[in-house]
Design a protein around this motif. Structure first.
Motif, PDB file in Angstrom:
ATOM      1  N   THR A   1       0.785  -1.245  -0.049  1.00 45.41           N
ATOM      2  CA  THR A   1       0.034   0.211  -0.131  1.00 45.41           C
ATOM      3  C   THR A   1       0.810   1.131   0.008  1.00 45.41           C
ATOM      4  O   THR A   1       2.064   1.083  -0.046  1.00 45.41           O
ATOM      5  CB  THR A   1      -0.956  -0.025   1.275  1.00 45.41           C
ATOM      6  N   GLU A   2       0.266   2.289   0.005  1.00 43.71           N
ATOM      7  CA  GLU A   2       0.994   3.584  -0.025  1.00 43.71           C
ATOM      8  C   GLU A   2       1.906   4.036   1.002  1.00 43.71           C
ATOM      9  O   GLU A   2       2.477   5.090   0.778  1.00 43.71           O
ATOM     10  CB  GLU A   2       0.094   4.728  -0.357  1.00 43.71           C
ATOM     11  N   GLY A   3       1.468   3.572   2.276  1.00 44.90           N
ATOM     12  CA  GLY A   3       2.505   3.788   3.247  1.00 44.90           C
ATOM     13  C   GLY A   3       3.777   2.965   3.282  1.00 44.90           C
ATOM     14  O   GLY A   3       4.400   2.795   2.026  1.00 44.90           O
ATOM     15  N   GLY A   4       4.600   2.771   4.495  1.00 44.66           N
ATOM     16  CA  GLY A   4       5.641   2.049   4.568  1.00 44.66           C
ATOM     17  C   GLY A   4       6.628   2.822   3.728  1.00 44.66           C
ATOM     18  O   GLY A   4       7.176   4.126   3.914  1.00 44.66           O
ATOM     19  N   VAL A   5       7.538   2.146   2.815  1.00 46.48           N
ATOM     20  CA  VAL A   5       8.710   2.490   2.145  1.00 46.48           C
ATOM     21  C   VAL A   5       8.710   3.726   1.274  1.00 46.48           C
ATOM     22  O   VAL A   5       9.224   4.561   1.107  1.00 46.48           O
ATOM     23  CB  VAL A   5       9.780   1.462   1.591  1.00 46.48           C
ATOM     24  N   ARG A   6       7.407   3.596   0.621  1.00 48.99           N
ATOM     25  CA  ARG A   6       7.083   4.689  -0.322  1.00 48.99           C
ATOM     26  C   ARG A   6       6.885   5.917   0.383  1.00 48.99           C
ATOM     27  O   ARG A   6       7.366   7.046  -0.078  1.00 48.99           O
ATOM     28  CB  ARG A   6       5.915   4.477  -1.109  1.00 48.99           C
ATOM     29  N   TYR A   7       6.262   6.114   1.499  1.00 52.97           N
ATOM     30  CA  TYR A   7       5.949   7.122   2.296  1.00 52.97           C
ATOM     31  C   TYR A   7       7.357   7.824   2.759  1.00 52.97           C
ATOM     32  O   TYR A   7       7.749   8.790   2.686  1.00 52.97           O
ATOM     33  CB  TYR A   7       5.175   6.783   3.653  1.00 52.97           C
ATOM     34  N   VAL A   8       8.381   6.777   3.290  1.00 51.97           N
ATOM     35  CA  VAL A   8       9.655   7.083   3.814  1.00 51.97           C
ATOM     36  C   VAL A   8      10.505   7.758   2.555  1.00 51.97           C
ATOM     37  O   VAL A   8      11.203   8.890   2.764  1.00 51.97           O
ATOM     38  CB  VAL A   8      10.401   5.781   4.322  1.00 51.97           C
ATOM     39  N   VAL A   9      10.421   7.209   1.361  1.00 57.20           N
ATOM     40  CA  VAL A   9      11.323   7.593   0.409  1.00 57.20           C
ATOM     41  C   VAL A   9      10.898   8.967  -0.133  1.00 57.20           C
ATOM     42  O   VAL A   9      11.414   9.911  -0.480  1.00 57.20           O
ATOM     43  CB  VAL A   9      11.341   6.705  -0.743  1.00 57.20           C
ATOM     44  N   GLU A  10       9.401   9.168  -0.008  1.00 51.90           N
ATOM     45  CA  GLU A  10       8.759  10.372  -0.719  1.00 51.90           C
ATOM     46  C   GLU A  10       8.964  11.607   0.315  1.00 51.90           C
ATOM     47  O   GLU A  10       9.347  12.821  -0.166  1.00 51.90           O
ATOM     48  CB  GLU A  10       7.406  10.032  -0.863  1.00 51.90           C
ATOM     49  N   ASN A  11       9.231  11.164   1.811  1.00 56.92           N
ATOM     50  CA  ASN A  11       9.344  12.234   2.510  1.00 56.92           C
ATOM     51  C   ASN A  11      10.678  12.471   3.276  1.00 56.92           C
ATOM     52  O   ASN A  11      10.755  13.595   4.057  1.00 56.92           O
ATOM     53  CB  ASN A  11       8.219  11.903   3.693  1.00 56.92           C
ATOM     54  N   TYR A  12      11.437  11.291   3.437  1.00 56.63           N
ATOM     55  CA  TYR A  12      12.740  11.336   4.365  1.00 56.63           C
ATOM     56  C   TYR A  12      14.043  11.054   3.566  1.00 56.63           C
ATOM     57  O   TYR A  12      14.977  10.647   4.017  1.00 56.63           O
ATOM     58  CB  TYR A  12      12.459  10.365   5.461  1.00 56.63           C
ATOM     59  N   LEU A  13      13.629  10.773   2.161  1.00 53.02           N
ATOM     60  CA  LEU A  13      14.891  10.561   1.507  1.00 53.02           C
ATOM     61  C   LEU A  13      16.123  11.568   1.642  1.00 53.02           C
ATOM     62  O   LEU A  13      17.344  10.924   1.719  1.00 53.02           O
ATOM     63  CB  LEU A  13      14.786  10.382  -0.063  1.00 53.02           C
ATOM     64  N   ASP A  14      16.065  12.610   1.691  1.00 52.62           N
ATOM     65  CA  ASP A  14      17.024  13.649   1.897  1.00 52.62           C
ATOM     66  C   ASP A  14      17.527  13.320   3.376  1.00 52.62           C
ATOM     67  O   ASP A  14      19.031  13.546   3.532  1.00 52.62           O
ATOM     68  CB  ASP A  14      16.712  15.106   1.667  1.00 52.62           C
ATOM     69  N   VAL A  15      16.726  13.391   4.246  1.00 51.12           N
ATOM     70  CA  VAL A  15      17.066  12.979   5.658  1.00 51.12           C
ATOM     71  C   VAL A  15      18.050  11.995   5.974  1.00 51.12           C
ATOM     72  O   VAL A  15      19.070  11.707   6.416  1.00 51.12           O
ATOM     73  CB  VAL A  15      15.838  12.998   6.511  1.00 51.12           C
TER      74      VAL A  15
END
Length: 485
Positions: free
Chosen positions: A182-196
């Motif tokens: 689903t749209e949570g998990g790693v997709r959410y992480v990469v979309e919002n925290y990749l730079d971090v």
């Protein structure tokens, strides 16, 4: 972990697994312990507790909170990246992410598939019981076992290097909803925290090591490190036709009949056999295992394509590496009464596309082959284009060397997987990301994954942990050589 990856591990290139372990390199004689809630614990004890926390996709928070507390109590720096069921994710790092060091990610997922047919389990699927040197329970391997191997490797590496300044960060990244995609998990992480995260490379799920290639004169493990994977295109077909309702009269056209005719036109047609750099490369690597005509054919796959095509088509799990696939996973009518003709029918197609295949072109071909303009084709999920990870770098090289040192005489090949998993989300961003679980798993354990009686031999935990540590140590050596130069 997707079911296909387990099936691929089980039958890949006619592999079977005997009853002996092949790890023999650099296992620690003194077991590494951690402290949690004031108690010293072994890796087996930690995994047993983790398995006891039910964490089906969409319900990961309780297990995630437990795992985060364990990481925090053992000196890792936590960064929360989603804190609710269905999107519970966190990183646990040797250094704070704010230090902006190049970051090596060990990726794993908290969620598990449901444990069905519980009455058929020898032990309760959430017992975490250890019996006859096997640890039982849903998630004991997929993916909680792998996660605990990763975590203990980071903690032990950190202890060994206490007081040293490292040139990179090392991060345990636990995410949710891998099984449900689903749209949570790693997709959410990469979309919002990749730079971090400041990711330098990712090591995540892949095939385990396998042994005894049939007809090949070897007995040592074969490991396949995935550089890419196929992409999913999930489709929902809908057809609604108003016609006579009573089953005693068979109309010339009605929804179920038309849908079945259309599906037959799709499913009965053989998929093309396609060569690309990854599957050709795998065949060439495999040639080293053989002699004579078979070695020649594998070494020159384009010249022997007709011969190889006929052989490979007979093994669907292997043929999936050389073709786009279409699988009918569901067909359902609006009525379940035997003498009533339903007006509406739906079908679900699980399509898996080779990395170079355009989803738009494939979808157009599907619509044309259906041969029925009344059928609505809806895209449920479509993955982005995949990027193949490079082999010529320290990350692939160090993992391959770590495996070969842990499993002397083993063969390490690069490959593409027929399924997808969370690793691909990083690859889609151009980040070097590799899939492998550096343990040898016997056939009976592979068959239990996503099935009843999931369990693992406890000795593989130390083998996997030690291989991960070796990988990081080899990276550290390479980094220091670069600095000296």
């Amino acid at each position: 972990m997707n079911k296909v990856i387990k099936l691929f591990s089980l039958v890949f290139l006619f592999l079977i697994l005997p009853e002996s372990s092949h790890a023999s390199g650099n296992l620690d004689s003194d077991e590494f312990l951690i402290t949690f809630r004031g108690v010293s614990m072994t890796m087996v004890e930690v995994l047993s507790q983790y398995v006891q926390i039910k964490s089906e996709s969409g319900n990961e928070k309780e297990a995630g909170e437990w795992l985060k507390e364990l990481c925090q109590e053992n000196g890792l720096y936590i960064h929360q990246m989603g804190s609710k069921d269905g999107n519970y994710n966190f990183s646990a790092s040797i250094y704070p992410l704010s230090n902006r060091l190049p970051n090596i990610i060990f990726l794993n997922h908290i969620d598990i598939v449901p444990a069905k047919q519980i009455e058929k389990w020898t032990h309760n699927p959430y017992s975490g019981i250890v019996e006859n040197n096997e640890l039982w329970g849903r998630g004991s391997y997929d993916n909680k076992g792998n996660a605990i191997m990763q975590l203990f490797s980071i903690l032990e590496f950190q202890k060994r290097n206490k007081g040293n300044t490292l040139p990179f960060n090392l991060t345990f990244l636990a995410v949710s909803c891998e099984e449900s995609q689903t749209e949570g998990g790693v997709r959410y992480v990469v979309e919002n925290y990749l730079d971090v995260l400041n990711v330098e490379a990712v090591i995540g799920e892949g095939a385990s090591g396998m042994i005894d290639v049939i007809e090949a004169p070897i007995s040592n493990p074969v490991f396949c490190i995935s550089l890419n994977h196929k992409k999913a295109l999930w489709l929902k077909l809908e057809l609604e036709t108003n016609t006579i309702g009573h089953g005693s009269v068979s109309p010339n056209e009605y929804a179920n009949k038309e849908m079945n005719e259309a599906l037959y036109r799709i499913l009965n047609k053989k998929q093309k056999f396609v060569y690309n750099d990854l599957n050709i490369g795998l065949l060439k690597q495999m040639s080293s295992l053989y002699s004579g005509t078979k070695r020649t054919a594998l070494k020159h796959p384009r010249l022997f394509k007709p011969f190889l095509t006929s052989k490979i088509r007979k093994q669907p799990e292997l043929f999936a590496l050389f073709s786009n696939t279409i699988t009918l996973t569901s067909i359902e009518s609006s009525s379940h009464i035997i003498n009533s003709i339903p007006s509406k029918v739906t079908a679900l197609l699980d399509c898996r596309l080779l990395p170079e295949q355009s989803a738009e072109e494939f979808l157009s071909e599907i619509k044309a082959r259906l041969g029925n303009d009344k059928i609505k084709v809806n895209v449920i999920h479509s993955m982005p284009s995949m990027v193949t990870a490079e082999k010529e770098n320290m990350y692939y090289r160090s993992m391959a060397q770590a495996i070969q040192e842990m499993y002397p005489g083993s063969h390490v090949f690069s490959t593409m997987l027929p399924n997808f998993n969370d690793v691909g989300v990083f690859r889609a961003k151009g980040i070097p990301a590799y899939g492998v679980i550096p343990v040898v798993l016997k056939k009976k354990y592979l068959e239990s994954l996503h099935n009843v009686n999931e369990r693992i031999p406890i000795e593989i935990l130390n083998e996997g942990k030690s291989t991960y540590i070796k990988f990081v140590e080899l990276l550290l050596q390479e980094q220091r050589l670069i600095v000296k130069e």
